[in-house]
Design an enzyme around this catalytic site. Structure first.
Site, PDB file in Angstrom:
ATOM      1  N   LYS A   1       0.825  -1.208   0.000  1.00 42.83           N
ATOM      2  CA  LYS A   1       0.000   0.000   0.000  1.00 42.83           C
ATOM      3  C   LYS A   1       0.864   1.266   0.000  1.00 42.83           C
ATOM      4  O   LYS A   1       2.077   1.203   0.244  1.00 42.83           O
ATOM      5  CB  LYS A   1      -0.932  -0.031   1.214  1.00 42.83           C
ATOM      6  CG  LYS A   1      -1.929  -1.189   1.195  1.00 42.83           C
ATOM      7  CD  LYS A   1      -2.870  -1.142   2.398  1.00 42.83           C
ATOM      8  CE  LYS A   1      -3.890  -2.255   2.364  1.00 42.83           C
ATOM      9  NZ  LYS A   1      -4.833  -2.201   3.509  1.00 42.83           N
TER      10      LYS A   1
ATOM     11  N   PHE B   1     -15.803   2.699   6.625  1.00 47.66           N
ATOM     12  CA  PHE B   1     -14.402   2.985   6.315  1.00 47.66           C
ATOM     13  C   PHE B   1     -14.129   3.086   4.815  1.00 47.66           C
ATOM     14  O   PHE B   1     -13.002   3.360   4.406  1.00 47.66           O
ATOM     15  CB  PHE B   1     -13.497   1.897   6.913  1.00 47.66           C
ATOM     16  CG  PHE B   1     -13.777   0.505   6.389  1.00 47.66           C
ATOM     17  CD1 PHE B   1     -13.240   0.082   5.179  1.00 47.66           C
ATOM     18  CD2 PHE B   1     -14.576  -0.372   7.106  1.00 47.66           C
ATOM     19  CE1 PHE B   1     -13.495  -1.181   4.684  1.00 47.66           C
ATOM     20  CE2 PHE B   1     -14.833  -1.657   6.612  1.00 47.66           C
ATOM     21  CZ  PHE B   1     -14.288  -2.060   5.404  1.00 47.66           C
TER      22      PHE B   1
ATOM     23  N   ARG C   1      -1.241 -14.337   4.361  1.00 50.92           N
ATOM     24  CA  ARG C   1      -1.986 -13.660   5.421  1.00 50.92           C
ATOM     25  C   ARG C   1      -1.299 -13.865   6.778  1.00 50.92           C
ATOM     26  O   ARG C   1      -1.308 -12.967   7.630  1.00 50.92           O
ATOM     27  CB  ARG C   1      -3.434 -14.153   5.453  1.00 50.92           C
ATOM     28  CG  ARG C   1      -4.231 -13.678   4.236  1.00 50.92           C
ATOM     29  CD  ARG C   1      -5.653 -14.201   4.228  1.00 50.92           C
ATOM     30  NE  ARG C   1      -6.469 -13.562   5.248  1.00 50.92           N
ATOM     31  CZ  ARG C   1      -7.037 -12.364   5.123  1.00 50.92           C
ATOM     32  NH1 ARG C   1      -6.867 -11.662   4.024  1.00 50.92           N
ATOM     33  NH2 ARG C   1      -7.776 -11.869   6.086  1.00 50.92           N
TER      34      ARG C   1
ATOM     35  N   THR D   1      -4.903  -7.526  10.886  1.00 47.11           N
ATOM     36  CA  THR D   1      -5.240  -6.343  10.092  1.00 47.11           C
ATOM     37  C   THR D   1      -4.856  -5.051  10.798  1.00 47.11           C
ATOM     38  O   THR D   1      -4.332  -4.120  10.174  1.00 47.11           O
ATOM     39  CB  THR D   1      -6.753  -6.331   9.785  1.00 47.11           C
ATOM     40  OG1 THR D   1      -7.093  -7.539   9.102  1.00 47.11           O
ATOM     41  CG2 THR D   1      -7.123  -5.146   8.920  1.00 47.11           C
TER      42      THR D   1
ATOM     43  N   ARG E   1       2.927  -6.294   8.900  1.00 48.24           N
ATOM     44  CA  ARG E   1       2.148  -5.169   9.416  1.00 48.24           C
ATOM     45  C   ARG E   1       2.709  -4.655  10.735  1.00 48.24           C
ATOM     46  O   ARG E   1       2.622  -3.455  11.028  1.00 48.24           O
ATOM     47  CB  ARG E   1       0.682  -5.572   9.565  1.00 48.24           C
ATOM     48  CG  ARG E   1      -0.046  -5.637   8.221  1.00 48.24           C
ATOM     49  CD  ARG E   1      -1.413  -6.259   8.325  1.00 48.24           C
ATOM     50  NE  ARG E   1      -2.140  -6.184   7.058  1.00 48.24           N
ATOM     51  CZ  ARG E   1      -3.101  -7.019   6.701  1.00 48.24           C
ATOM     52  NH1 ARG E   1      -3.462  -8.007   7.518  1.00 48.24           N
ATOM     53  NH2 ARG E   1      -3.711  -6.879   5.533  1.00 48.24           N
TER      54      ARG E   1
ATOM     55  N   ASN F   1      -1.963  -0.181   6.835  1.00 51.21           N
ATOM     56  CA  ASN F   1      -1.369  -1.379   7.443  1.00 51.21           C
ATOM     57  C   ASN F   1      -0.418  -2.102   6.495  1.00 51.21           C
ATOM     58  O   ASN F   1      -0.269  -3.312   6.533  1.00 51.21           O
ATOM     59  CB  ASN F   1      -2.466  -2.331   7.936  1.00 51.21           C
ATOM     60  CG  ASN F   1      -3.432  -2.753   6.837  1.00 51.21           C
ATOM     61  OD1 ASN F   1      -3.282  -2.363   5.685  1.00 51.21           O
ATOM     62  ND2 ASN F   1      -4.408  -3.567   7.203  1.00 51.21           N
TER      63      ASN F   1
ATOM     64  N   HIS G   1      -1.884  -5.649   1.574  1.00 50.41           N
ATOM     65  CA  HIS G   1      -3.163  -6.332   1.428  1.00 50.41           C
ATOM     66  C   HIS G   1      -2.908  -7.762   0.968  1.00 50.41           C
ATOM     67  O   HIS G   1      -1.935  -8.040   0.260  1.00 50.41           O
ATOM     68  CB  HIS G   1      -4.024  -5.612   0.382  1.00 50.41           C
ATOM     69  CG  HIS G   1      -5.174  -6.438  -0.147  1.00 50.41           C
ATOM     70  ND1 HIS G   1      -6.416  -6.452   0.454  1.00 50.41           N
ATOM     71  CD2 HIS G   1      -5.245  -7.281  -1.222  1.00 50.41           C
ATOM     72  CE1 HIS G   1      -7.212  -7.270  -0.227  1.00 50.41           C
ATOM     73  NE2 HIS G   1      -6.536  -7.781  -1.244  1.00 50.41           N
TER      74      HIS G   1
END
Length: 377
Positions: free
Chosen positions: A101, A147, A175, A181, A195, A205, A208
């Site tokens: 991100k 959000f 993940r 998250t 993260r 964070n 993704h």
């Protein structure tokens, strides 16, 4: 054709014949017992390549969407040819989408390195900048949630890096590497996760990851399907850097990227390419008849995936400054004379020297354009 007793794997493969301007289709058979390949011409229903060894081809290279080089032909494996191959490989070679991100793009080298260290194969990668419409489409499942607007605003605030990762159980493995998250929860519950190290909160964070097989297929197709997402290359005040296939294959790409940004350079464009031999010859044409290693350079660049970067920095003449940082073409000479250069640290031979960089300042824009305008489209 049914799976044989020696466990061979079968794929549908395609090769674009530039001279005839058509796609030729083959059945591609791989025999893991002795790592040999056999090919059949589907249209003409005849043997095209008798069972033989192909230098550099490994079982790990074979998956739907992969690009492989067979006797100077760059083939794309487009589907499984039989149920045996599909049943065995679809779970072992699972794919997922990973996004770096906007808040973590400056740390992309460290994140790539964590990915490689966790034994993921990076099948595809591209730096893009989403429009609001694209971000809304990608996150359509969250429309109406409190959000949503903040998420879309954040994801369009800067460039992102999309990656298609592959591994046995890739979705769950990625993940797990990401961590919770909420970045603060990640720091307490999974301090070594991505993260925890690079995230700020629940929205910013760092990365993704797809949450299911269906999501992974949709999300990978969003970035790497038939619709071309524009890259972020600026084509101004920049130079070209190619992390060569040998360095990608030995999982050194993340370390090289981290070293480039640690030196103060900015990466404003990034994309993975699978070079056709004809494209490699065209790109290196200036060296033909001038450099003795020309043929070997072409073969190396077309031997597997490479990662191309547009590099910028402070001041003028970035191509010259970056070339000095990359170091002499021969890594042995680099280690003796300039041990802090990239080729001294990551190169092995004059051909497998980890990196190509623009030689002449006036060629910086041309090389960037070749990849990020001509080949990218």
């Amino acid at each position: 054709m049914q799976a044989s007793e020696d466990g061979r794997f079968a794929f549908d493969a395609e090769w674009y014949d530039q001279h005839a301007a058509l796609i030729r289709k083959y059945q591609f058979l791989f025999y893991p017992k002795d790592s040999t390949v056999e090919m059949f011409d589907i249209k003409n229903r005849r043997l095209f390549l008798k069972r033989s060894c192909i230098d550099g081809l490994k079982f790990e290279d074979l998956y739907v969407g992969a690009t492989v080089n067979v006797n100077s032909r760059t083939l794309t494996l487009v589907d499984y040819s039989d149920e045996y191959t599909k049943n065995i490989l679809s779970s072992k070679k699972e794919k997922t989408l990973a996004l770096i991100k906007p808040d973590a793009v400056l740390k992309f080298g460290q994140i790539f390195n964590a990915i490689y260290q966790s034994r993921f194969l990076v099948c595809n990668a591209k730096m893009v900048r989403l429009t609001r419409g694209e971000a809304e489409e990608f996150y359509a499942e969250h429309v109406g949630k409190a959000f949503f607007d903040n998420l879309v605003r954040f994801m369009t605030s800067g460039p992102i890096i999309a990656m298609e990762l592959m591994k046995d159980g890739a979705i769950g493995a990625w993940r797990e590497l990401l961590g919770p998250t909420d970045s603060s929860k990640a720091r307490s519950d999974a301090p070594n996760s991505i993260r925890a190290m690079f995230g700020t909160d629940q929205t910013q964070n760092a990365c993704h990851g797809s949450d299911s097989t269906m999501s992974a297929q949709r999300e990978c197709n969003f970035f790497f399907g038939s619709k071309v997402r524009r890259n972020t290359a600026m084509h101004q005040g920049s130079t070209c850097c190619i992390i060569k296939p040998s360095a990608v294959d030995t999982n050194k790409a993340g370390e090289i990227m981290a070293a480039i940004t640690a030196q103060g350079y900015q990466v404003t464009g990034l994309q993975m390419f699978h070079m056709e031999k004809a494209n490699a010859e065209e790109f290196f044409e200036v060296y033909k008849g001038v450099v003795a290693e020309y043929i070997d350079m072409v073969n190396e660049l077309s031997s597997g995936p490479c990662i191309v970067l547009e590099v910028t920095g402070q001041g003028d003449n970035i191509p010259t400054k970056f070339r000095e940082f990359v170091g002499p073409a021969d890594p042995e000479i680099a280690r003796h004379l300039r041990p802090n250069t990239l080729r001294a640290k990551f190169g092995h031979t004059k051909i497998n020297n980890a990196i190509h960089c623009t030689d002449l300042p006036e060629d910086g824009a041309l090389e960037v354009e070749y990849f990020f305008r001509i080949l990218s489209d």
